[in-house]
Design a protein around this motif. Structure first.
Motif, PDB file in Angstrom:
ATOM      1  N   ASN A  34       0.848  -1.189   0.005  1.00  0.00           N
ATOM      2  CA  ASN A  34      -0.012  -0.058  -0.043  1.00  0.00           C
ATOM      3  C   ASN A  34       0.856   1.179  -0.113  1.00  0.00           C
ATOM      4  O   ASN A  34       1.981   1.270   0.416  1.00  0.00           O
ATOM      5  CB  ASN A  34      -1.036  -0.055   1.052  1.00  0.00           C
ATOM      6  CG  ASN A  34      -2.006  -1.031   1.111  1.00  0.00           C
ATOM      7  OD1 ASN A  34      -2.633  -1.088  -0.047  1.00  0.00           O
ATOM      8  ND2 ASN A  34      -2.318  -1.909   2.132  1.00  0.00           N
ATOM      9  N   GLU A  35       0.323   2.385  -0.564  1.00  0.00           N
ATOM     10  CA  GLU A  35       1.132   3.541  -0.705  1.00  0.00           C
ATOM     11  C   GLU A  35       1.274   3.907   0.897  1.00  0.00           C
ATOM     12  O   GLU A  35       0.423   3.735   1.614  1.00  0.00           O
ATOM     13  CB  GLU A  35       0.434   4.583  -1.226  1.00  0.00           C
ATOM     14  CG  GLU A  35      -0.033   4.190  -3.060  1.00  0.00           C
ATOM     15  CD  GLU A  35       1.479   3.943  -3.556  1.00  0.00           C
ATOM     16  OE1 GLU A  35       2.752   4.613  -3.207  1.00  0.00           O
ATOM     17  OE2 GLU A  35       1.392   2.916  -4.468  1.00  0.00           O
ATOM     18  N   GLY A  36       2.558   4.604   1.118  1.00  0.00           N
ATOM     19  CA  GLY A  36       2.428   5.265   2.421  1.00  0.00           C
ATOM     20  C   GLY A  36       4.168   5.308   2.768  1.00  0.00           C
ATOM     21  O   GLY A  36       4.870   5.005   1.800  1.00  0.00           O
ATOM     22  N   ALA A  37       4.311   5.454   3.941  1.00  0.00           N
ATOM     23  CA  ALA A  37       5.544   5.822   4.372  1.00  0.00           C
ATOM     24  C   ALA A  37       6.661   4.660   4.243  1.00  0.00           C
ATOM     25  O   ALA A  37       7.861   4.735   3.858  1.00  0.00           O
ATOM     26  CB  ALA A  37       5.806   6.180   6.004  1.00  0.00           C
ATOM     27  N   THR A  38       6.028   3.490   4.586  1.00  0.00           N
ATOM     28  CA  THR A  38       6.930   2.162   4.520  1.00  0.00           C
ATOM     29  C   THR A  38       7.451   1.940   2.903  1.00  0.00           C
ATOM     30  O   THR A  38       8.429   1.615   2.796  1.00  0.00           O
ATOM     31  CB  THR A  38       6.254   0.973   4.925  1.00  0.00           C
ATOM     32  OG1 THR A  38       5.578   1.145   6.197  1.00  0.00           O
ATOM     33  CG2 THR A  38       6.842  -0.273   4.980  1.00  0.00           C
ATOM     34  N   LYS A  39       6.503   1.966   2.284  1.00  0.00           N
ATOM     35  CA  LYS A  39       6.683   1.806   0.660  1.00  0.00           C
ATOM     36  C   LYS A  39       7.565   2.863   0.273  1.00  0.00           C
ATOM     37  O   LYS A  39       8.736   2.529  -0.560  1.00  0.00           O
ATOM     38  CB  LYS A  39       5.596   1.688  -0.046  1.00  0.00           C
ATOM     39  CG  LYS A  39       5.802   1.652  -1.605  1.00  0.00           C
ATOM     40  CD  LYS A  39       4.332   1.266  -2.294  1.00  0.00           C
ATOM     41  CE  LYS A  39       4.450   1.134  -3.829  1.00  0.00           C
ATOM     42  NZ  LYS A  39       3.104   0.569  -4.084  1.00  0.00           N
ATOM     43  N   GLN A  40       7.462   4.187   0.728  1.00  0.00           N
ATOM     44  CA  GLN A  40       8.245   5.067   0.152  1.00  0.00           C
ATOM     45  C   GLN A  40       9.570   5.145   0.541  1.00  0.00           C
ATOM     46  O   GLN A  40      10.758   5.508   0.051  1.00  0.00           O
ATOM     47  CB  GLN A  40       7.643   6.539   0.500  1.00  0.00           C
ATOM     48  CG  GLN A  40       8.169   7.709   0.005  1.00  0.00           C
ATOM     49  CD  GLN A  40       7.743   7.452  -1.596  1.00  0.00           C
ATOM     50  OE1 GLN A  40       6.769   6.996  -2.238  1.00  0.00           O
ATOM     51  NE2 GLN A  40       9.032   7.626  -2.399  1.00  0.00           N
ATOM     52  N   ALA A  41       9.855   4.480   1.971  1.00  0.00           N
ATOM     53  CA  ALA A  41      11.184   4.396   2.466  1.00  0.00           C
ATOM     54  C   ALA A  41      11.938   3.335   1.705  1.00  0.00           C
ATOM     55  O   ALA A  41      13.078   3.380   1.230  1.00  0.00           O
ATOM     56  CB  ALA A  41      11.114   4.069   3.884  1.00  0.00           C
ATOM     57  N   ILE A  42      11.415   2.371   1.189  1.00  0.00           N
ATOM     58  CA  ILE A  42      12.072   1.331   0.328  1.00  0.00           C
ATOM     59  C   ILE A  42      12.530   2.095  -0.683  1.00  0.00           C
ATOM     60  O   ILE A  42      13.733   1.786  -1.488  1.00  0.00           O
ATOM     61  CB  ILE A  42      11.208   0.167   0.011  1.00  0.00           C
ATOM     62  CG1 ILE A  42      10.775  -0.439   1.632  1.00  0.00           C
ATOM     63  CG2 ILE A  42      11.729  -0.812  -0.918  1.00  0.00           C
ATOM     64  CD1 ILE A  42       9.738  -1.571   1.256  1.00  0.00           C
TER      65      ILE A  42
END
Lengths: 338, 338
Positions: A34-42
């Motif tokens: 899902n879009e969000g901070a976790t995915k963005q960090a990767i």
């Protein structure tokens, strides 16, 4: 000139068939996240490591990413998958060993009591493995493992254990490899157990699996040469064993490490806070928060205890996956349901 | 379709610029090997393993080739290169250790008597290594190794040790890699010593170097994490240790193995006569027969003793390189002479 061509052709094809919006959508390397901070960090980490104009650019040969297996790439509840294999082996051989009915750890395993079975520590575990596999060759052992995987099913999900792998992590492995990373498994599980299926389920060849191992010996038998398993633990690839195994097998510090339990603590510490560490580096913990679709466990769980590493995550800048929120799906579609 | 394009372009370019005769000549992958049975045996093996219509075709991921280092890839006379490094370290630290003047093995090393220095066996060697490197990190150790390689010269050839490598073997490594083989070093030498220069001189990354090793421990010091070298031998990658190390690190049997001494005997036995061995497989011994251009030694030599393996070569179908006859040149042009 020649090297640039395929990329140009690929780009031209993409534009011709999809246009730029289509490209962006088709190019999401992590569709199950899902879009969000976790995915963005990767995505940010990979971008910093791989963009040629990045001040933190890492040359391809040095892009090493290490993954724990149990609870990080495949399901470890209600029992480690390898423990289920051991139980199956004890049951298969029990008829020839009446003494196992009363003798620990076999008796405990036959009752399905893993905690009791493993209470004998390293020696107890070595004795167990020995009673099942000593004197076998790698090929003989792996044949038993393959036969078991072909028929065993997860008690809750009713699918082969080879399909109890996390779809978002499969995408992450593929994304890192497409970004020039060499992906390794660094597991507390048995090297030879995991190597039997790692290529098939993760695309990770045997030589990129580092795990716990037992000693072996080289022997000649009737003119042919064999490597036979001995009744002795060689290496426990857990806790501080993980960075040690990484240095021994790879000889390079990982740029990214992925785990889910306190057994991965030192691997993440080494990757993100080791001496002479330069950015970029990335540590990630899979936090099992989804009792409905998988399992929810951390501090109190016997399997996959996550306590110290979770406490250190914020301070050390590790990304924590909230399985329930961050993952659109848990498992891939099963081949059997198709 | 896209995958086929670069190959077609390459083919078209080759035909346009060279014609078929030019292509054939330019395509000799082993120009430093004289024509003859030895070179032909290598070419035949690779052809059988890689031609898609070959009954012995091996898929790329399973094309594993393992190389001994001392005497197979680089010169081991008049002394192992790593022994020269040890002697240099003892000399560099001798002023702070007056007791070394009389104490074995240091005193023997200071006199250049390697045989006496190593007469204490495994424990004596461990004590020596310990006195020089215990408590160091991998980075600290490798920095010392790099500094030494930058200034040390071979006593006879007067060139850096990094250039005392065999040109025909460099071509063989490159040819095997171009043919889809993964090339490994399997050395009795120290893993971390060889890893320091393996990529630079052989194009072999650290994770494809398997060697002897000492134990390490993971430790925290002033908030950063380190892996420190301990005063204990972990693994001797020599003799029967070689197939064991190969199974531990790679988990797959090599299709080809290259050595030059009895320390490589079991690696070649395992590769060509192991249980369940299927063709094609290939074993090769470099026989040092060229006293004029390099050294001539085999059965009587303390370093690189070649006796049992040489006796088994014919029976087991191993190819034996006659260095004097088979190699057009021994070493590459030195960078310093250019």
């Amino acid at each position: 000139m020649l090297h640039a061509l395929p990329r140009m052709i690929l780009l031209a094809t993409t534009i011709a068939f999809g246009g730029l919006t289509g490209t962006a959508r088709a190019a999401d390397p992590l569709p199950s996240w899902n879009e969000g901070a976790t995915k963005q960090a990767i995505l940010d980490f990979v971008d910093r490591a791989t963009s040629v104009d990045s001040p933190e650019y890492v040359p391809p040969g040095k892009r090493i990413a290490t993954f724990d297996n149990d609870g990080t790439l495949w399901c470890e509840q209600p029992n480690y998958i390898q423990a289920e294999f051991l139980i199956a082996r004890v049951k298969a051989l029990a008829a020839d060993h009446p003494e196992w009915k009363t003798q620990r750890p076999h008796a405990a395993l036959l009752k399905g009591d893993l905690r009791d079975a493993l209470s004998g520590g390293e020696q107890g575990f070595a004795d167990l493995i020995t009673s099942l596999h000593a004197g076998q060759t790698l090929e003989q052992f792996q044949e038993l493992v393959r036969e078991w995987f072909a028929v065993a099913r997860h008690p809750r999900f009713q699918r082969p254990y080879t399909e109890c792998v996390y779809q978002p992590m499969l995408e992450l492995l593929a994304y890192l490899r497409a970004s020039g990373f060499k992906t390794y498994i660094v597991t507390g599980g048995g090297t030879d157990f995991v190597r039997t299926v790692s290529e098939q389920i993760y695309g990770i060849p045997p030589e990129q699996v580092i795990g716990s191992s037992i000693r072996t010996k080289f022997a000649e038998r009737s003119g042919v040469f064999e490597i036979l398993r001995l009744p002795e633990i060689e290496f426990i690839d857990y806790g501080a064993g993980k960075p040690i195994g990484i240095e021994q097998f790879i000889g390079r510090q990982p740029r990214a490490a992925f785990g889910n339990s306190d057994g991965d603590l030192q691997m993440l510490q080494w990757t993100t806070a080791g001496a002479n560490r330069k950015p970029p580096h990335f540590g990630l913990l899979v936090h099992h928060t989804d009792a409905e679709r998988e399992y929810a466990y951390d501090r109190q769980s016997t399997i996959g205890t996550l306590k110290v590493a979770l406490d250190q995550a914020a301070e050390r800048g590790w990304t924590v996956v909230d399985m329930k929120l961050d993952w659109r799906v848990i498992f891939p579609p099963t081949a059997e349901s198709e």
